[in-house]
Enzyme design. Structure first.
Site, mmCIF file in Angstrom:
data_model
loop_
_atom_site.group_PDB
_atom_site.id
_atom_site.type_symbol
_atom_site.label_atom_id
_atom_site.label_comp_id
_atom_site.label_asym_id
_atom_site.label_seq_id
_atom_site.Cartn_x
_atom_site.Cartn_y
_atom_site.Cartn_z
ATOM 1 N N CYS A 1 0.840 -1.203 0.000
ATOM 2 C CA CYS A 1 0.000 0.000 0.000
ATOM 3 C C CYS A 1 0.880 1.260 0.000
ATOM 4 O O CYS A 1 1.695 1.476 0.905
ATOM 5 C CB CYS A 1 -0.914 -0.010 1.228
ATOM 6 S SG CYS A 1 -1.796 1.542 1.455
ATOM 7 N N CYS B 1 0.544 3.537 3.087
ATOM 8 C CA CYS B 1 1.235 2.954 4.246
ATOM 9 C C CYS B 1 2.737 3.208 4.119
ATOM 10 O O CYS B 1 3.392 3.580 5.102
ATOM 11 C CB CYS B 1 0.984 1.451 4.332
ATOM 12 S SG CYS B 1 -0.594 0.989 5.072
ATOM 13 N N ASP C 1 -0.250 16.371 -2.472
ATOM 14 C CA ASP C 1 -0.607 15.446 -3.547
ATOM 15 C C ASP C 1 0.407 15.567 -4.681
ATOM 16 O O ASP C 1 0.836 16.666 -5.038
ATOM 17 C CB ASP C 1 -2.027 15.761 -4.047
ATOM 18 C CG ASP C 1 -2.615 14.634 -4.881
ATOM 19 O OD1 ASP C 1 -3.591 14.022 -4.414
ATOM 20 O OD2 ASP C 1 -2.105 14.376 -5.986
ATOM 21 N N HIS D 1 -3.502 1.239 8.477
ATOM 22 C CA HIS D 1 -4.205 0.992 7.218
ATOM 23 C C HIS D 1 -5.701 0.803 7.458
ATOM 24 O O HIS D 1 -6.125 -0.119 8.133
ATOM 25 C CB HIS D 1 -3.642 -0.236 6.502
ATOM 26 C CG HIS D 1 -4.293 -0.439 5.168
ATOM 27 N ND1 HIS D 1 -3.845 0.177 4.022
ATOM 28 C CD2 HIS D 1 -5.400 -1.133 4.815
ATOM 29 C CE1 HIS D 1 -4.634 -0.137 3.018
ATOM 30 N NE2 HIS D 1 -5.587 -0.944 3.473
ATOM 31 N N ASN E 1 -12.881 10.103 -1.495
ATOM 32 C CA ASN E 1 -13.490 9.238 -2.498
ATOM 33 C C ASN E 1 -13.569 7.818 -1.953
ATOM 34 O O ASN E 1 -12.637 7.348 -1.302
ATOM 35 C CB ASN E 1 -12.648 9.260 -3.785
ATOM 36 C CG ASN E 1 -12.617 10.636 -4.417
ATOM 37 O OD1 ASN E 1 -13.613 11.348 -4.406
ATOM 38 N ND2 ASN E 1 -11.460 11.021 -4.947
ATOM 39 N N HIS F 1 -6.429 3.229 0.525
ATOM 40 C CA HIS F 1 -6.065 3.536 1.919
ATOM 41 C C HIS F 1 -6.795 4.838 2.214
ATOM 42 O O HIS F 1 -6.603 5.837 1.491
ATOM 43 C CB HIS F 1 -4.542 3.691 2.029
ATOM 44 C CG HIS F 1 -4.016 4.055 3.396
ATOM 45 N ND1 HIS F 1 -3.021 3.338 4.041
ATOM 46 C CD2 HIS F 1 -4.329 5.085 4.225
ATOM 47 C CE1 HIS F 1 -2.747 3.909 5.211
ATOM 48 N NE2 HIS F 1 -3.531 4.990 5.347
ATOM 49 N N HIS G 1 -8.166 8.272 2.783
ATOM 50 C CA HIS G 1 -7.481 9.568 2.724
ATOM 51 C C HIS G 1 -8.486 10.666 2.461
ATOM 52 O O HIS G 1 -9.540 10.439 1.861
ATOM 53 C CB HIS G 1 -6.382 9.576 1.655
ATOM 54 C CG HIS G 1 -6.852 9.205 0.283
ATOM 55 N ND1 HIS G 1 -7.084 7.895 -0.099
ATOM 56 C CD2 HIS G 1 -7.146 9.966 -0.804
ATOM 57 C CE1 HIS G 1 -7.487 7.870 -1.364
ATOM 58 N NE2 HIS G 1 -7.547 9.108 -1.817
ATOM 59 N N HIS H 1 -8.766 14.521 0.854
ATOM 60 C CA HIS H 1 -8.154 15.572 0.052
ATOM 61 C C HIS H 1 -8.540 16.917 0.675
ATOM 62 O O HIS H 1 -9.734 17.183 0.877
ATOM 63 C CB HIS H 1 -8.695 15.572 -1.381
ATOM 64 C CG HIS H 1 -8.421 14.330 -2.166
ATOM 65 N ND1 HIS H 1 -7.478 14.279 -3.161
ATOM 66 C CD2 HIS H 1 -8.988 13.093 -2.130
ATOM 67 C CE1 HIS H 1 -7.470 13.070 -3.712
ATOM 68 N NE2 HIS H 1 -8.384 12.336 -3.106
HETATM 69 P P1 5GP Z 1 -8.061 9.108 -4.940
HETATM 70 O O1 5GP Z 1 -8.298 9.148 -6.430
HETATM 71 O O2 5GP Z 1 -7.782 7.695 -4.469
HETATM 72 O O3 5GP Z 1 -9.125 9.779 -4.124
HETATM 73 O O4 5GP Z 1 -6.776 9.985 -4.689
HETATM 74 C C1 5GP Z 1 -5.493 9.495 -4.714
HETATM 75 C C2 5GP Z 1 -4.565 10.692 -4.781
HETATM 76 O O5 5GP Z 1 -3.274 10.252 -4.431
HETATM 77 C C3 5GP Z 1 -4.457 11.309 -6.185
HETATM 78 O O6 5GP Z 1 -4.841 12.690 -6.093
HETATM 79 C C4 5GP Z 1 -2.995 11.133 -6.558
HETATM 80 O O7 5GP Z 1 -2.475 12.242 -7.245
HETATM 81 C C5 5GP Z 1 -2.324 10.937 -5.199
HETATM 82 N N1 5GP Z 1 -1.155 10.093 -5.214
HETATM 83 C C6 5GP Z 1 -1.058 8.847 -5.757
HETATM 84 N N2 5GP Z 1 0.161 8.334 -5.542
HETATM 85 C C7 5GP Z 1 0.857 9.282 -4.839
HETATM 86 C C8 5GP Z 1 2.173 9.317 -4.305
HETATM 87 O O8 5GP Z 1 2.983 8.399 -4.427
HETATM 88 N N3 5GP Z 1 2.545 10.450 -3.626
HETATM 89 C C9 5GP Z 1 1.672 11.493 -3.470
HETATM 90 N N4 5GP Z 1 2.129 12.558 -2.796
HETATM 91 N N5 5GP Z 1 0.422 11.470 -3.941
HETATM 92 C C10 5GP Z 1 0.012 10.384 -4.615
HETATM 93 ZN ZN ZN Z 2 -2.288 1.452 3.573
#
Ligand code: 5GP
Ligand code: ZN
Length: 113
Positions: free
Chosen positions: A3, A6, A29, A45, A86, A97, A99, A101
């Protein structure tokens, strides 16, 4: 454990951390959608909102307390911001995982869909 959040929380891969406690990490992000775009994640997690229960829900309150502080730190507390989590396929959750925004620093879209 593969993950990515994580790994970020455990400092196994680098990220731009803006705020941290024993139980959560907040980092920028990788692909920002607003001038301020920060992700706040629990260090343990939890896959998504679907997995929040009476045993782990205190982290959600901690995350919102952190969001309040980060918004102030980032200078968007007074101008306003949006918090999104989301969940699942239709919610377009790409990282499995939990999160949140935190986005701000500009006038955001009026539509949420
Ligand atoms: P989701 O679409 O799952 O709600 O959002 C995932 C977010 O994680 C996306 O906005 C994407 O840009 C961000 N993201 C994905 N991988 C990484 C990473 O390795 N580092 C950082 N800082 N952000 C990430
Ligand atoms: Zn995780």
């Amino acid at each position: 454990m593969s993950c990515i959040f994580c790994q970020i929380a455990n400092k196994e891969i680098p990220s731009n951390v803006v705020y941290e406690t024993d139980s959560l990490t907040a980092f920028r992000d990788l692909n920002p959608q607003a001038p301020v775009h920060i992700l706040i994640v629990p260090k343990t997690h939890i896959t998504s909102i679907n997995d929040i229960n009476s045993d782990n829900s205190s982290i959600v309150a901690e995350i919102f307390e952190a969001i309040n502080k980060i918004a102030e730190q980032e200078g968007i507390k007074e101008t306003g911001y949006r918090v999104i989590s989301n969940c699942g396929e239709d919610g377009c959750q790409s990282v499995k995982h939990l999160h949140f925004h935190l986005m701000g620093g500009k006038k955001l879209s009026e539509t949420l869909s």
